[in-house]
Structure formats: C-alpha cells, structure tokens
Motif scaffolding. Structure first.
Motif, short mmCIF file in Angstrom:
data_model
loop_
_atom_site.label_atom_id
_atom_site.label_comp_id
_atom_site.label_asym_id
_atom_site.label_seq_id
_atom_site.Cartn_x
_atom_site.Cartn_y
_atom_site.Cartn_z
N SER A 12 -17.72 -11.45 17.19
CA SER A 12 -18.19 -10.10 17.49
C SER A 12 -17.66 -9.10 16.47
O SER A 12 -18.24 -8.03 16.29
N ALA A 13 -16.56 -9.44 15.77
CA ALA A 13 -16.03 -8.58 14.71
C ALA A 13 -16.74 -8.81 13.38
O ALA A 13 -16.42 -8.17 12.39
N GLY A 14 -17.69 -9.74 13.36
CA GLY A 14 -18.46 -10.01 12.15
C GLY A 14 -17.78 -10.98 11.20
O GLY A 14 -18.11 -11.02 10.02
N MET A 15 -16.85 -11.79 11.70
CA MET A 15 -16.13 -12.75 10.86
C MET A 15 -16.64 -14.16 11.16
O MET A 15 -17.16 -14.42 12.23
N THR A 16 -16.44 -15.06 10.19
CA THR A 16 -16.66 -16.47 10.46
C THR A 16 -15.35 -17.06 10.95
O THR A 16 -14.29 -16.44 10.81
N TYR A 17 -15.40 -18.26 11.50
CA TYR A 17 -14.17 -18.87 11.99
C TYR A 17 -13.22 -19.17 10.83
O TYR A 17 -12.01 -19.04 10.96
N ILE A 18 -13.76 -19.55 9.68
CA ILE A 18 -12.93 -19.85 8.51
C ILE A 18 -12.19 -18.59 8.07
O ILE A 18 -10.99 -18.63 7.76
N THR A 19 -12.88 -17.44 8.03
CA THR A 19 -12.24 -16.19 7.65
C THR A 19 -11.14 -15.83 8.63
O THR A 19 -10.03 -15.45 8.23
N TYR A 20 -11.42 -15.96 9.92
CA TYR A 20 -10.43 -15.68 10.96
C TYR A 20 -9.23 -16.63 10.83
O TYR A 20 -8.08 -16.19 10.89
N SER A 21 -9.49 -17.90 10.60
CA SER A 21 -8.43 -18.89 10.47
C SER A 21 -7.55 -18.59 9.26
O SER A 21 -6.31 -18.68 9.34
N ASN A 22 -8.16 -18.24 8.13
CA ASN A 22 -7.39 -17.91 6.93
C ASN A 22 -6.56 -16.65 7.14
O ASN A 22 -5.41 -16.59 6.68
N LEU A 23 -7.09 -15.67 7.81
CA LEU A 23 -6.35 -14.44 8.10
C LEU A 23 -5.12 -14.75 8.96
O LEU A 23 -4.02 -14.29 8.66
#
Length: 63
Positions: A12-23
């Motif tokens: 819902s924040a407009g991220m992919t799971y990979i982006t979220y995981s890397n963050l």
C-alpha cells in the motif's frame, strides 16, 4: 472485489517486497555494534561482470 485491508503495508506504500526487504536489512545492519557492523557491511558488497554474447560465445567481460 478484494478489500484493501488484506494488502500488506509495504504494497500500500507503493513498494515491492524486495525494496521493503532491502530497506529492513539496511536498517538492521546500521543498528549493529562493531565488529559485527563492519562485517555485515562488507558482506553487502557484490561484484559481478557483464559479458556480451555473440554467436553463442561470450565476448570480453566489462565491469
């Protein structure tokens, strides 16, 4: 129609799971104490080379 309640917050924040995981991984690495922090940051580095393929054979790799 599906409800937005089942959507993960990263989606819902407009991220992919990979982006979220890397963050999340970067935040955890920054919170570590030495010497674990420097070891984790060194493991983060990735080295690779890219080669063009012509007629089924790789050409000289470039960095």
């Amino acid at each position: 129609m599906a409800s937005n309640a089942a959507v993960p917050f990263w989606r819902s924040a407009g991220m992919t799971y990979i982006t979220y995981s890397n963050l999340c991984a970067n935040l955890v690495r920054q919170c570590l104490k030495e010497p674990y922090k420097s070891e984790a940051l060194n493991r983060e580095k990735v080295h690779f080379s890219v080669s063009q393929w012509v007629d089924g054979k790789p050409q000289k790799p470039s960095n």
